[in-house]
Design a protein around this motif. Structure first.
Motif, mmCIF file in Angstrom:
data_model
loop_
_atom_site.group_PDB
_atom_site.id
_atom_site.type_symbol
_atom_site.label_atom_id
_atom_site.label_comp_id
_atom_site.label_asym_id
_atom_site.label_seq_id
_atom_site.Cartn_x
_atom_site.Cartn_y
_atom_site.Cartn_z
ATOM 1 N N PRO A 153 0.863 -1.454 -0.405
ATOM 2 C CA PRO A 153 0.005 -0.549 0.279
ATOM 3 C C PRO A 153 1.115 1.186 -0.005
ATOM 4 C CG PRO A 153 -0.042 -0.815 2.132
ATOM 5 C CD PRO A 153 0.741 -1.837 1.359
ATOM 6 N N ALA A 154 0.102 2.263 -0.401
ATOM 7 C CA ALA A 154 0.811 3.484 -0.729
ATOM 8 C C ALA A 154 0.113 4.791 0.064
ATOM 9 C CB ALA A 154 1.483 3.939 -2.078
ATOM 10 N N VAL A 155 0.464 5.878 0.397
ATOM 11 C CA VAL A 155 -0.427 7.317 0.564
ATOM 12 C C VAL A 155 -0.479 7.993 -0.536
ATOM 13 C CG1 VAL A 155 -0.883 9.706 2.270
ATOM 14 C CG2 VAL A 155 0.369 6.884 3.082
ATOM 15 N N GLY A 160 -4.396 20.237 -6.338
ATOM 16 C CA GLY A 160 -5.108 21.023 -6.686
ATOM 17 C C GLY A 160 -3.969 21.800 -7.983
ATOM 18 N N LEU A 161 -4.581 22.153 -8.476
ATOM 19 C CA LEU A 161 -3.784 22.948 -9.831
ATOM 20 C C LEU A 161 -2.496 24.084 -9.288
ATOM 21 C CD1 LEU A 161 -6.204 24.114 -12.121
ATOM 22 C CD2 LEU A 161 -5.232 21.963 -12.222
ATOM 23 N N ALA A 162 -2.150 24.360 -7.837
ATOM 24 C CA ALA A 162 -2.072 25.730 -7.600
ATOM 25 C C ALA A 162 -0.658 24.456 -6.907
ATOM 26 C CB ALA A 162 -1.883 26.634 -6.944
ATOM 27 N N ARG A 163 1.158 24.554 -6.652
ATOM 28 C CA ARG A 163 1.361 23.609 -5.669
ATOM 29 C C ARG A 163 1.489 23.906 -4.155
ATOM 30 N NH1 ARG A 163 5.887 20.874 -5.998
ATOM 31 N NH2 ARG A 163 6.674 21.046 -8.438
ATOM 32 N N THR A 164 0.112 24.772 -3.793
ATOM 33 C CA THR A 164 0.268 26.455 -3.165
ATOM 34 C C THR A 164 -0.899 25.085 -1.839
ATOM 35 O OG1 THR A 164 -0.677 27.443 -3.782
ATOM 36 C CG2 THR A 164 1.707 27.620 -3.005
ATOM 37 N N ASP A 165 -1.503 24.444 -2.733
ATOM 38 C CA ASP A 165 -3.222 24.131 -2.471
ATOM 39 C C ASP A 165 -2.656 22.409 -1.532
ATOM 40 O OD1 ASP A 165 -4.254 25.646 -4.205
ATOM 41 O OD2 ASP A 165 -4.204 24.289 -5.899
ATOM 42 N N LYS A 166 -3.195 22.863 -0.509
ATOM 43 C CA LYS A 166 -2.964 21.565 0.040
ATOM 44 C C LYS A 166 -4.085 20.306 0.285
ATOM 45 C CE LYS A 166 -3.079 20.215 5.185
ATOM 46 N NZ LYS A 166 -3.671 19.731 6.287
ATOM 47 N N PRO A 167 -2.733 18.862 -0.166
ATOM 48 C CA PRO A 167 -3.659 18.205 -1.321
ATOM 49 C C PRO A 167 -3.995 16.983 0.121
ATOM 50 C CG PRO A 167 -0.654 17.394 -0.683
ATOM 51 C CD PRO A 167 -0.980 18.784 -0.338
ATOM 52 N N ALA A 168 -5.126 15.979 -0.719
ATOM 53 C CA ALA A 168 -5.908 15.158 0.080
ATOM 54 C C ALA A 168 -4.537 14.381 0.535
ATOM 55 C CB ALA A 168 -6.992 14.875 -0.405
ATOM 56 N N ARG A 169 -5.010 12.818 1.327
ATOM 57 C CA ARG A 169 -4.251 11.915 1.304
ATOM 58 C C ARG A 169 -5.309 10.964 0.561
ATOM 59 N NH1 ARG A 169 -0.067 13.019 5.986
ATOM 60 N NH2 ARG A 169 1.241 14.697 4.892
ATOM 61 N N TYR A 170 -4.790 9.988 -0.077
ATOM 62 C CA TYR A 170 -6.127 8.779 -0.281
ATOM 63 C C TYR A 170 -4.619 6.937 0.209
ATOM 64 C CZ TYR A 170 -8.753 12.233 -1.663
ATOM 65 O OH TYR A 170 -9.340 13.280 -1.739
ATOM 66 N N ARG A 171 -5.161 6.139 1.369
ATOM 67 C CA ARG A 171 -4.584 5.113 1.309
ATOM 68 C C ARG A 171 -4.966 4.378 0.007
ATOM 69 N NH1 ARG A 171 -1.688 1.864 5.164
ATOM 70 N NH2 ARG A 171 -2.416 -0.696 4.355
ATOM 71 N N LEU A 172 -4.024 3.853 -0.620
ATOM 72 C CA LEU A 172 -3.918 2.681 -2.234
ATOM 73 C C LEU A 172 -3.681 1.702 -1.788
ATOM 74 C CD1 LEU A 172 -2.636 5.452 -4.932
ATOM 75 C CD2 LEU A 172 -4.948 4.821 -3.821
ATOM 76 N N ALA A 187 -3.422 18.373 -11.742
ATOM 77 C CA ALA A 187 -3.539 18.485 -10.493
ATOM 78 C C ALA A 187 -2.393 18.360 -9.753
ATOM 79 C CB ALA A 187 -4.539 17.844 -9.997
ATOM 80 N N TYR A 188 -1.531 18.722 -8.665
ATOM 81 C CA TYR A 188 -0.546 18.351 -8.288
ATOM 82 C C TYR A 188 -0.706 17.294 -7.757
ATOM 83 C CZ TYR A 188 2.735 22.161 -9.291
ATOM 84 O OH TYR A 188 3.077 23.590 -9.712
ATOM 85 N N HIS A 189 0.310 15.868 -7.322
ATOM 86 C CA HIS A 189 0.162 14.717 -6.982
ATOM 87 C C HIS A 189 1.724 14.006 -6.879
ATOM 88 C CE1 HIS A 189 0.044 13.716 -10.818
ATOM 89 N NE2 HIS A 189 1.572 12.744 -11.322
ATOM 90 N N GLY A 190 1.563 12.782 -5.679
ATOM 91 C CA GLY A 190 2.675 12.385 -5.297
ATOM 92 C C GLY A 190 2.575 11.406 -4.082
ATOM 93 N N VAL A 191 3.439 10.669 -4.035
ATOM 94 C CA VAL A 191 3.060 9.346 -3.267
ATOM 95 C C VAL A 191 4.403 9.701 -1.506
ATOM 96 C CG1 VAL A 191 3.604 6.889 -2.833
ATOM 97 C CG2 VAL A 191 2.569 7.996 -4.764
ATOM 98 N N LEU A 192 4.092 9.722 -0.971
ATOM 99 C CA LEU A 192 4.553 9.897 0.422
ATOM 100 C C LEU A 192 5.355 8.576 0.710
ATOM 101 C CD1 LEU A 192 2.213 10.765 2.992
ATOM 102 C CD2 LEU A 192 3.512 12.232 1.559
ATOM 103 N N PRO A 193 6.593 7.995 1.274
ATOM 104 C CA PRO A 193 7.804 7.527 1.431
ATOM 105 C C PRO A 193 6.526 6.015 1.930
ATOM 106 C CG PRO A 193 8.234 9.314 3.053
ATOM 107 C CD PRO A 193 7.187 9.885 2.210
ATOM 108 N N VAL A 194 6.906 4.992 0.820
ATOM 109 C CA VAL A 194 6.299 3.956 1.084
ATOM 110 C C VAL A 194 7.117 3.226 2.568
ATOM 111 C CG1 VAL A 194 5.730 1.539 0.321
ATOM 112 C CG2 VAL A 194 6.316 2.764 -0.958
ATOM 113 N N ALA A 195 6.024 2.583 3.328
ATOM 114 C CA ALA A 195 6.177 2.042 4.763
ATOM 115 C C ALA A 195 6.906 0.175 4.571
ATOM 116 C CB ALA A 195 5.081 1.970 5.282
ATOM 117 N N ASP A 196 8.095 -0.211 5.196
ATOM 118 C CA ASP A 196 8.483 -1.431 5.272
ATOM 119 C C ASP A 196 6.678 -2.070 4.977
ATOM 120 O OD1 ASP A 196 9.937 -3.404 4.691
ATOM 121 O OD2 ASP A 196 10.857 -3.630 6.347
#
Length: 215
Positions: A153-155, A160-172, A187-196
């Motif tokens: 899994p990952a978070v 939003g369309l601006a880097r300053t928009d606070k992103p929501a987090r979803y567990r995938l 939309a700006y998007h990314g993945v938080l560090p994957v847990a072991d």
């Protein structure tokens, strides 16, 4: 496709992240083993590698490509190319399982007739992450992005369309698919560090398959 038709096609548990952006829970779970088999076939020809960004940063996520073109990074910037710079050969063709899933997921999210010509395959080990960014290297500015999660899994961060928009987090979870286009295409998007952890199909890895329409 009308909004009524769109919602009729959604499975229970699917979630709208923003206008034009959907999280399709478990959409790829039933064909995950086939997808992973085809990932192995692709990487046997075009191995995973850690790209270096134009700023000199080595990405923690290993990646490769398949399809008509592949995404690469070099000193002058990011670009798509029909030849793998590591092997000097054309990228492997998009497996049928990949193309079928990408089109069905896009259709389910309200984007019919999706015809991806690029597929990025990312391999995350524990601690790997992907910083917030926009996908802006494609000439096609209309077609959606289709992103498939397999293994650990990952978070996922979706902003939003601006880097300053606070992103929501979803567990995938294994088999989840995220599709975003239309008003959310950039939309700006990314993945938080994957847990072991451990997944029976991928071990301590997360595999992400992302489809794009470049041209």
């Amino acid at each position: 496709m009308s909004m009524a038709d769109l919602f009729d096609g959604m499975a229970q548990g699917d979630e709208q992240l923003a206008p034009g952006a959907w999280l399709l829970r478990g959409f790829a779970r039933d064909m995950a083993s086939t997808l992973l088999h085809d990932v192995a076939s692709v990487t046997a020809v075009a191995p995973f590698r850690h790209l270096v960004t134009p700023g000199g940063y080595t990405m923690s996520v290993a990646m490769t490509n398949c399809g008509r073109v592949g995404w690469t990074s070099e000193a002058r910037g990011y670009r798509y190319a029909g030849i793998d710079p590591q092997t000097g050969q054309a990228w492997p063709a998009l497996p049928d399982s990949f193309a079928d899933l990408a089109r069905r997921a896009a259709q389910a999210a309200g984007f019919p007739d999706f015809d991806p010509d690029a597929c990025l395959i990312n391999r995350y080990t524990p601690g790997s992450r992907l910083s917030l960014h926009q996908d802006r290297d494609e000439n096609d500015r209309v077609a959606p992005i289709v992103s498939v999660s397999l293994g650990l899994p990952a978070v996922f961060q979706f902003g939003g369309l601006a880097r300053t928009d606070k992103p929501a987090r979803y567990r995938l979870e294994h088999g989840d698919v995220v599709v975003w286009g239309g008003p959310s295409r950039f939309a700006y998007h990314g993945v938080l560090p994957v847990a072991d952890g451990y997944h029976p199909e991928t071990g301590n890895l997360r595999i992400n398959i992302t489809f794009r329409k470049v041209f």
